[in-house]
Design a protein around this motif. Structure first.
Motif, mmCIF file in Angstrom:
data_model
loop_
_atom_site.group_PDB
_atom_site.id
_atom_site.type_symbol
_atom_site.label_atom_id
_atom_site.label_comp_id
_atom_site.label_asym_id
_atom_site.label_seq_id
_atom_site.Cartn_x
_atom_site.Cartn_y
_atom_site.Cartn_z
ATOM 1 N N ARG A 26 2.139 -18.646 -0.551
ATOM 2 C CA ARG A 26 2.749 -18.291 0.720
ATOM 3 C C ARG A 26 2.098 -19.162 1.786
ATOM 4 O O ARG A 26 0.879 -19.309 1.795
ATOM 5 C CB ARG A 26 2.500 -16.814 0.981
ATOM 6 N N ARG A 27 2.903 -19.757 2.672
ATOM 7 C CA ARG A 27 2.381 -20.583 3.757
ATOM 8 C C ARG A 27 2.793 -19.952 5.086
ATOM 9 O O ARG A 27 3.966 -19.710 5.329
ATOM 10 C CB ARG A 27 2.899 -22.004 3.690
ATOM 11 N N VAL A 28 1.810 -19.697 5.940
ATOM 12 C CA VAL A 28 2.058 -19.195 7.284
ATOM 13 C C VAL A 28 1.744 -20.346 8.235
ATOM 14 O O VAL A 28 0.620 -20.837 8.272
ATOM 15 C CB VAL A 28 1.181 -17.966 7.603
ATOM 16 N N THR A 29 2.767 -20.781 8.969
ATOM 17 C CA THR A 29 2.619 -21.904 9.894
ATOM 18 C C THR A 29 2.571 -21.360 11.315
ATOM 19 O O THR A 29 3.467 -20.628 11.738
ATOM 20 C CB THR A 29 3.793 -22.888 9.735
ATOM 21 N N CYS A 39 -2.871 -12.808 19.531
ATOM 22 C CA CYS A 39 -3.533 -12.457 18.269
ATOM 23 C C CYS A 39 -2.896 -11.266 17.541
ATOM 24 O O CYS A 39 -2.752 -11.317 16.321
ATOM 25 C CB CYS A 39 -5.016 -12.234 18.512
ATOM 26 N N PRO A 40 -2.492 -10.197 18.227
ATOM 27 C CA PRO A 40 -1.870 -9.088 17.496
ATOM 28 C C PRO A 40 -0.606 -9.506 16.735
ATOM 29 O O PRO A 40 -0.404 -9.088 15.588
ATOM 30 C CB PRO A 40 -1.550 -8.061 18.599
ATOM 31 N N ALA A 41 0.228 -10.335 17.332
ATOM 32 C CA ALA A 41 1.440 -10.797 16.653
ATOM 33 C C ALA A 41 1.080 -11.680 15.463
ATOM 34 O O ALA A 41 1.684 -11.581 14.385
ATOM 35 C CB ALA A 41 2.337 -11.553 17.631
ATOM 36 N N LEU A 42 0.086 -12.538 15.638
ATOM 37 C CA LEU A 42 -0.356 -13.401 14.548
ATOM 38 C C LEU A 42 -0.909 -12.575 13.394
ATOM 39 O O LEU A 42 -0.542 -12.777 12.238
ATOM 40 C CB LEU A 42 -1.420 -14.384 15.043
ATOM 41 N N GLU A 43 -1.768 -11.619 13.707
ATOM 42 C CA GLU A 43 -2.360 -10.806 12.644
ATOM 43 C C GLU A 43 -1.313 -9.984 11.901
ATOM 44 O O GLU A 43 -1.423 -9.798 10.688
ATOM 45 C CB GLU A 43 -3.456 -9.907 13.207
ATOM 46 N N ALA A 44 -0.310 -9.518 12.613
ATOM 47 C CA ALA A 44 0.759 -8.757 11.951
ATOM 48 C C ALA A 44 1.477 -9.636 10.926
ATOM 49 O O ALA A 44 1.763 -9.192 9.808
ATOM 50 C CB ALA A 44 1.751 -8.220 12.983
ATOM 51 N N GLU A 45 1.744 -10.876 11.274
ATOM 52 C CA GLU A 45 2.418 -11.794 10.344
ATOM 53 C C GLU A 45 1.499 -12.152 9.175
ATOM 54 O O GLU A 45 1.939 -12.217 8.024
ATOM 55 C CB GLU A 45 2.870 -13.054 11.078
ATOM 56 N N VAL A 50 -0.240 -11.421 3.331
ATOM 57 C CA VAL A 50 -1.214 -10.942 2.341
ATOM 58 C C VAL A 50 -0.632 -9.780 1.549
ATOM 59 O O VAL A 50 -0.841 -9.680 0.334
ATOM 60 C CB VAL A 50 -2.545 -10.540 3.017
ATOM 61 N N ALA A 51 0.142 -8.923 2.199
ATOM 62 C CA ALA A 51 0.745 -7.771 1.521
ATOM 63 C C ALA A 51 1.714 -8.199 0.425
ATOM 64 O O ALA A 51 1.943 -7.456 -0.528
ATOM 65 C CB ALA A 51 1.465 -6.872 2.534
ATOM 66 N N GLY A 52 2.254 -9.406 0.536
ATOM 67 C CA GLY A 52 3.140 -9.930 -0.501
ATOM 68 C C GLY A 52 2.400 -10.341 -1.759
ATOM 69 O O GLY A 52 3.012 -10.761 -2.741
ATOM 70 N N ALA A 85 -7.784 -8.831 -1.789
ATOM 71 C CA ALA A 85 -6.519 -8.892 -2.532
ATOM 72 C C ALA A 85 -6.570 -9.877 -3.700
ATOM 73 O O ALA A 85 -5.618 -9.976 -4.471
ATOM 74 C CB ALA A 85 -5.376 -9.268 -1.591
ATOM 75 N N GLY A 86 -7.661 -10.638 -3.811
ATOM 76 C CA GLY A 86 -7.742 -11.649 -4.862
ATOM 77 C C GLY A 86 -6.874 -12.862 -4.582
ATOM 78 O O GLY A 86 -6.457 -13.561 -5.501
ATOM 79 N N THR A 87 -6.625 -13.123 -3.316
ATOM 80 C CA THR A 87 -5.791 -14.250 -2.897
ATOM 81 C C THR A 87 -6.669 -15.393 -2.430
ATOM 82 O O THR A 87 -7.569 -15.190 -1.609
ATOM 83 C CB THR A 87 -4.861 -13.811 -1.734
ATOM 84 N N GLU A 88 -6.409 -16.588 -2.948
ATOM 85 C CA GLU A 88 -7.120 -17.771 -2.485
ATOM 86 C C GLU A 88 -6.605 -18.113 -1.086
ATOM 87 O O GLU A 88 -5.409 -18.202 -0.868
ATOM 88 C CB GLU A 88 -6.868 -18.944 -3.427
#
Length: 129
Positions: A26-29, A39-45, A50-52, A85-88
């Motif tokens: 997953r890439r978040v740009t 920051c709140p909007a960024l953290e929500a995204e 991460v939830a995915g 989450a075990g995500t790199e």
């Protein structure tokens, strides 16, 4: 490649989009300014990404022109969520984000990639779990 619509907050000067360039990644740009108001909007995204439960999360911050202390705190929290989450986690910093990471002495905690990652960083660092 799957892409979700960008979170565009014109008054907040922040654009965030999420894509799945390949299975498991997953890439978040992020483009714009990361400060107390955005920051709140960024953290929500980032939380949605991460939830995915991707195997790898790339935070592409090459379009970030300002990153305050709240942005550094958000990246530190993202690092913890990814580790849990075990995500790199891979950070592609802009020169501004790289400088902020260096000034906060946080660079060694992240796997950095891209032109502002520094020599050998792309292959070297991994997220502490």
């Amino acid at each position: 490649m799957t892409e979700t619509p960008a979170l565009d907050q014109p008054g907040l000067m922040l654009t965030v989009s999420t894509a799945q360039p390949k299975p498991g990644t997953r890439r978040v740009t992020v483009t714009g300014e990361v400060d107390m108001s955005t920051c709140p909007a960024l953290e929500a995204e980032l939380d949605r990404a991460v939830a995915g439960a991707p195997e790898r999360l790339i935070a592409d911050l090459t379009g970030v022109g300002f990153c305050g202390v709240t942005g550094m705190a958000a990246l530190t929290r993202l690092r913890s969520r990814c580790a849990d989450a075990g995500t790199e986690l891979v950070i592609r910093p802009s020169s501004v984000v790289r400088r902020a990471l260096d000034l906060a002495a946080l660079s060694p905690l992240f796997r950095l990639a891209g032109p502002w990652a520094g020599p050998g960083a792309e292959a070297g660092r991994s997220v502490a779990r």
